[in-house]
Design a protein around this motif. Sequence first.
Motif, mmCIF file in Angstrom:
data_model
loop_
_atom_site.group_PDB
_atom_site.id
_atom_site.type_symbol
_atom_site.label_atom_id
_atom_site.label_comp_id
_atom_site.label_asym_id
_atom_site.label_seq_id
_atom_site.Cartn_x
_atom_site.Cartn_y
_atom_site.Cartn_z
ATOM 1 N N TYR A 302 50.016 107.010 84.689
ATOM 2 C CA TYR A 302 49.100 107.158 83.570
ATOM 3 C C TYR A 302 49.504 108.349 82.709
ATOM 4 O O TYR A 302 49.975 109.358 83.215
ATOM 5 N N TYR A 303 49.280 108.234 81.418
ATOM 6 C CA TYR A 303 49.600 109.297 80.461
ATOM 7 C C TYR A 303 51.034 109.773 80.639
ATOM 8 O O TYR A 303 51.333 110.961 80.621
ATOM 9 N N LYS A 306 52.513 112.141 78.026
ATOM 10 C CA LYS A 306 52.022 113.511 78.132
ATOM 11 C C LYS A 306 52.729 114.239 79.269
ATOM 12 O O LYS A 306 53.153 115.395 79.125
#
Length: 487
Positions: A302-303, A306
């Motif tokens: 996830y992400y 980032k």
Amino acid sequence: MKREKCTKYIFFIVTIFIVLSAIIYLNDQRNKTTKNASKIKETTDLSPTKSNDEDIAIKEDNYIENNDKAVNSNKEYSEEEYNFFVTSDIHYFSPKLHDDQNAFKKFKETGDGKNIDYIDEITDAFLYESSTLMPDAVVLTGDLTLNGEKQSHLDLAEKLKKLEESGVNVYVIPGNHDINNPYARSFKGDKSYITEYIKETDFDIIYGDFGYNEAISRDKTSLSYLVKTSDNLYFLMLDTNVYYDNITEGISNNNGTIREETIEWVKQCVADVKKNNGKIITFMHHNLLLHNKMFDFGFRIYYANKVLQEFLNMDLDIVFSGHIHIQNIAKEKAKNKEIHEIVSSALSVNPVQYGVFTYTEKESKYHTKIIDMKKYATKNQLNDNNLLNFTQYSKEFFAKKSVSKLKNTIYKDDSLTDKEKESIISTVEEVNLRYFSGDVYKIKDKILNSQTYNLIQNKDLDMILNYLNSIFDSELIDGNNLTITYN
């Protein structure tokens, strides 16, 4: 469709790839999983862990002050060169959990191309080869077991213990199959039975001698750790799995994450290593980079973008992962910084190979090596023709599995002649074999300029076309060889 069915089904799609049912329903599955994505993220990613500090024994010693813990006394490290083998997704299944009768045979028939029949021999052959060639270390990046069976974990740990006793350090992290897996089963006669799985608090006990006891820093919110492997080289072993709700929800969650707390811990590790002019190589189970546009949700953490930026800021430029069973290398650049991710093909899947990595302060080199099953079988007087001709057996087994459901559907298409059907199946087989092996780039022009590819376009076989294009539209490089030069 419930979240557990979606994520489990999506993962099944990728590991067998072009199974037609996967292709036909791919877009529908994406729509359904997207609806569930926000719910999943709320409970897993970048949020406080559900595990209490008491659940995981943490080494509080500052690792800069405990460098003596890092070195295995059995091994004399070279200051100039460090060599390690790396593999992933062994999916080891203990022979003690089945009798090779009807229930187990039926289970294998629904498989996704893993060589379950020979997983014990494959594992032993890899460890034998490792003990013979004597790298400084062997690294396993998760999915150590088929479905988290405790017996499989215990038996594998015994095998790894023998390798360490030969003088080779072993470092492991869990994969999504390994912990709190409600699908752990044994097989006897015509029936399958629920068998004991392990919890997160069991993992670092069973595998304590393979990284955790040598760790110079432990993350308090996951099974991640940092270990010093030589004078200036450190392994950052990241637990990216989401396994806390598996049992209560009756799922085996395929998704991956690195929580904010873990990122903060990583930042401190990196800062301290840099003070000592050290180099970090990162290992995780799930993918950081996008290796194929179809393999995002459920495969990348996830992400991911980032986290990628955080890694680039910290100069973490080499990442090893697994999970998708494909041999692949990808890279990203940003602000004069570059990161490479090497995805190891599953040891349990054709071509049954592992990675060899050599690090020096000036450059690093990586290549893959296929296990010599014939040599192992001959040495141990195993007269199984499949083992003695394993390269061909494994190739044929995987090719057959990878298109089994495609055949069932294509053969029903009355708009295609028999010759056209065979051509499509043959093309998909070749692409799958090459893609999983890491050298699909060699046949890109051949496939895209072929009559079969034109046929697939003209017959509006969109799902097959989308699958092929997802491979060939990616930046294809040699997935089996890499050289990185340092300034």
